[in-house]
Design a protein around this motif. Structure first.
Motif, PDB file in Angstrom:
ATOM      1  N   THR A   1      -2.492   4.066  -2.843  1.00 48.38           N
ATOM      2  CA  THR A   1      -1.306   4.253  -2.011  1.00 48.38           C
ATOM      3  C   THR A   1      -0.454   2.990  -2.033  1.00 48.38           C
ATOM      4  OG1 THR A   1      -2.312   3.377   0.012  1.00 48.38           O
ATOM      5  CG2 THR A   1      -2.635   5.757  -0.452  1.00 48.38           C
ATOM      6  N   ASP A   2       0.791   3.108  -1.572  1.00 46.12           N
ATOM      7  CA  ASP A   2       1.652   1.930  -1.482  1.00 46.12           C
ATOM      8  C   ASP A   2       1.056   0.886  -0.539  1.00 46.12           C
ATOM      9  OD1 ASP A   2       3.444   3.012  -3.276  1.00 46.12           O
ATOM     10  OD2 ASP A   2       4.839   3.720  -1.726  1.00 46.12           O
ATOM     11  N   ALA A   3       0.434   1.341   0.551  1.00 46.29           N
ATOM     12  CA  ALA A   3      -0.198   0.407   1.493  1.00 46.29           C
ATOM     13  C   ALA A   3      -1.363  -0.317   0.832  1.00 46.29           C
ATOM     14  CB  ALA A   3      -0.668   1.155   2.740  1.00 46.29           C
TER      15      ALA A   3
ATOM     16  N   GLU B   1       7.776 -12.040  -0.556  1.00 47.80           N
ATOM     17  CA  GLU B   1       7.848 -10.638  -0.948  1.00 47.80           C
ATOM     18  C   GLU B   1       6.517  -9.921  -0.718  1.00 47.80           C
ATOM     19  OE1 GLU B   1      10.962 -12.966  -2.821  1.00 47.80           O
ATOM     20  OE2 GLU B   1       8.798 -13.197  -3.008  1.00 47.80           O
ATOM     21  N   ALA B   2       5.432 -10.562  -1.090  1.00 49.52           N
ATOM     22  CA  ALA B   2       4.116  -9.951  -0.888  1.00 49.52           C
ATOM     23  C   ALA B   2       3.832  -9.791   0.600  1.00 49.52           C
ATOM     24  CB  ALA B   2       3.025 -10.787  -1.554  1.00 49.52           C
ATOM     25  N   TRP B   3       4.198 -10.787   1.380  1.00 48.65           N
ATOM     26  CA  TRP B   3       3.983 -10.707   2.829  1.00 48.65           C
ATOM     27  C   TRP B   3       4.827  -9.594   3.442  1.00 48.65           C
ATOM     28  CZ3 TRP B   3       0.347 -12.162   5.985  1.00 48.65           C
ATOM     29  CH2 TRP B   3       0.573 -11.973   7.362  1.00 48.65           C
ATOM     30  N   ALA B   4       6.098  -9.538   3.087  1.00 51.35           N
ATOM     31  CA  ALA B   4       6.997  -8.523   3.636  1.00 51.35           C
ATOM     32  C   ALA B   4       6.525  -7.117   3.262  1.00 51.35           C
ATOM     33  CB  ALA B   4       8.426  -8.755   3.145  1.00 51.35           C
ATOM     34  N   ASN B   5       6.037  -6.960   2.041  1.00 58.09           N
ATOM     35  CA  ASN B   5       5.542  -5.661   1.613  1.00 58.09           C
ATOM     36  C   ASN B   5       4.317  -5.256   2.431  1.00 58.09           C
ATOM     37  OD1 ASN B   5       5.548  -3.291   0.087  1.00 58.09           O
ATOM     38  ND2 ASN B   5       4.211  -4.180  -1.464  1.00 58.09           N
TER      39      ASN B   5
ATOM     40  N   GLU C   1      -2.136  -6.738  -3.501  1.00 56.64           N
ATOM     41  CA  GLU C   1      -1.256  -7.849  -3.911  1.00 56.64           C
ATOM     42  C   GLU C   1      -1.480  -9.057  -3.010  1.00 56.64           C
ATOM     43  OE1 GLU C   1       1.350 -10.181  -5.963  1.00 56.64           O
ATOM     44  OE2 GLU C   1       0.641  -8.206  -6.567  1.00 56.64           O
ATOM     45  N   LEU C   2      -1.559  -8.831  -1.701  1.00 59.85           N
ATOM     46  CA  LEU C   2      -1.813  -9.932  -0.769  1.00 59.85           C
ATOM     47  C   LEU C   2      -3.175 -10.561  -1.052  1.00 59.85           C
ATOM     48  CD1 LEU C   2      -0.346 -11.296   1.649  1.00 59.85           C
ATOM     49  CD2 LEU C   2      -1.759  -9.851   3.134  1.00 59.85           C
ATOM     50  N   ALA C   3      -4.162  -9.724  -1.342  1.00 64.31           N
ATOM     51  CA  ALA C   3      -5.502 -10.236  -1.658  1.00 64.31           C
ATOM     52  C   ALA C   3      -5.481 -11.086  -2.928  1.00 64.31           C
ATOM     53  CB  ALA C   3      -6.485  -9.083  -1.813  1.00 64.31           C
ATOM     54  N   GLU C   4      -4.772 -10.616  -3.941  1.00 61.24           N
ATOM     55  CA  GLU C   4      -4.701 -11.392  -5.188  1.00 61.24           C
ATOM     56  C   GLU C   4      -4.015 -12.732  -4.962  1.00 61.24           C
ATOM     57  OE1 GLU C   4      -3.210  -9.498  -8.691  1.00 61.24           O
ATOM     58  OE2 GLU C   4      -4.853  -8.059  -8.734  1.00 61.24           O
ATOM     59  N   GLN C   5      -2.880 -12.704  -4.296  1.00 62.50           N
ATOM     60  CA  GLN C   5      -2.166 -13.959  -4.062  1.00 62.50           C
ATOM     61  C   GLN C   5      -2.943 -14.877  -3.119  1.00 62.50           C
ATOM     62  OE1 GLN C   5       2.036 -13.736  -3.254  1.00 62.50           O
ATOM     63  NE2 GLN C   5       2.358 -12.170  -4.819  1.00 62.50           N
ATOM     64  N   GLY C   6      -3.602 -14.314  -2.123  1.00 60.28           N
ATOM     65  CA  GLY C   6      -4.398 -15.117  -1.203  1.00 60.28           C
ATOM     66  C   GLY C   6      -5.645 -15.693  -1.853  1.00 60.28           C
TER      67      GLY C   6
ATOM     68  N   ALA D   1       3.614  -6.280   5.424  1.00 59.35           N
ATOM     69  CA  ALA D   1       4.086  -6.073   6.802  1.00 59.35           C
ATOM     70  C   ALA D   1       4.789  -4.723   6.970  1.00 59.35           C
ATOM     71  CB  ALA D   1       5.002  -7.214   7.222  1.00 59.35           C
ATOM     72  N   LYS D   2       5.268  -4.134   5.889  1.00 57.49           N
ATOM     73  CA  LYS D   2       5.865  -2.795   5.956  1.00 57.49           C
ATOM     74  C   LYS D   2       4.804  -1.731   6.222  1.00 57.49           C
ATOM     75  CE  LYS D   2       7.846  -2.087   2.055  1.00 57.49           C
ATOM     76  NZ  LYS D   2       8.630  -1.868   0.827  1.00 57.49           N
ATOM     77  N   HIS D   3       3.571  -2.011   5.824  1.00 56.63           N
ATOM     78  CA  HIS D   3       2.508  -1.008   5.882  1.00 56.63           C
ATOM     79  C   HIS D   3       1.472  -1.240   6.980  1.00 56.63           C
ATOM     80  CE1 HIS D   3       3.908   0.803   2.179  1.00 56.63           C
ATOM     81  NE2 HIS D   3       4.044  -0.410   1.690  1.00 56.63           N
ATOM     82  N   TYR D   4       1.401  -2.467   7.482  1.00 61.15           N
ATOM     83  CA  TYR D   4       0.354  -2.799   8.451  1.00 61.15           C
ATOM     84  C   TYR D   4       0.971  -3.467   9.665  1.00 61.15           C
ATOM     85  CZ  TYR D   4      -2.512  -1.912   4.362  1.00 61.15           C
ATOM     86  OH  TYR D   4      -3.086  -1.322   3.262  1.00 61.15           O
ATOM     87  N   ASP D   5       0.429  -3.147  10.851  1.00 60.46           N
ATOM     88  CA  ASP D   5       0.906  -3.801  12.066  1.00 60.46           C
ATOM     89  C   ASP D   5       0.286  -5.196  12.176  1.00 60.46           C
ATOM     90  OD1 ASP D   5      -1.701  -3.574  13.253  1.00 60.46           O
ATOM     91  OD2 ASP D   5      -1.194  -1.671  14.193  1.00 60.46           O
TER      92      ASP D   5
END
Length: 157
Positions: free
Chosen positions: A84-86, A110-114, A92-97, A116-120
């Motif tokens: 899924t997009d989420a 960009e990775a953070w904003a993406n 992506e966040l896991a890879e960058q982190g 944040a679009k899917h998770y509270d």
């Protein structure tokens, strides 16, 4: 191959591991979807070359009902159509982190904003904590060369 050190037999390491496991329980009880949690743990473990954690989390994910197709495509999530997009945002966040030293500034806006679009906020806090925690587990296991392949689902609780 044997591990260089028995982490589970060392009182100091066992004390630390108990806290890690406790932190993991808090994260697993969060509203961050369980499937996302396993995918993130698998991807970070793959990147870090932690066979023990990759073995553990693929088996635990399968036990929880994750499909073989999705498990086989975690490393190629960008090209796969089964996430899924989420989940993609979390991966992506896991890879960058996980590769935090590879890019100046660590995780991109960009990775953070993406994500944040899917998770509270609570889910983001759980996701960030999970990424940090699995990286810590990976490092422990890689340093001591914890062998992989013999993990049994449910082995640690």
């Amino acid at each position: 191959m044997d591990a260089r050190l028995d982490l589970f037999g060392s009182p100091n390491a066992t004390g630390v591991l108990k806290h890690f496991v406790s932190a993991g329980k808090v994260i697993s009880d969060s509203t961050l979807p369980a499937a996302t949690q396993e995918l993130v743990k698998i991807r970070a473990s793959q990147i870090n070359g932690c066979g023990f954690c990759t073995d553990m989390h693929t088996k635990e994910a399968a036990r929880a009902g994750e499909t073989a197709v999705r498990l086989n495509l975690v490393a190629a999530w960008r090209e796969a159509t089964v996430f899924t997009d989420a989940e993609r945002a979390a991966l992506e966040l896991a890879e960058q982190g996980t590769r935090i030293a590879d890019a100046a500034g660590g995780v991109t806006d960009e990775a953070w904003a993406n994500a944040a679009k899917h998770y509270d906020e609570e889910q983001l806090a759980a996701l960030v904590s999970l990424i940090a925690l699995i990286n810590a587990f990976n490092r422990l296991n890689v340093i001591v060369r914890q062998p992989a392949g013999d993990y049994r689902p449910g082995q640690f609780g």
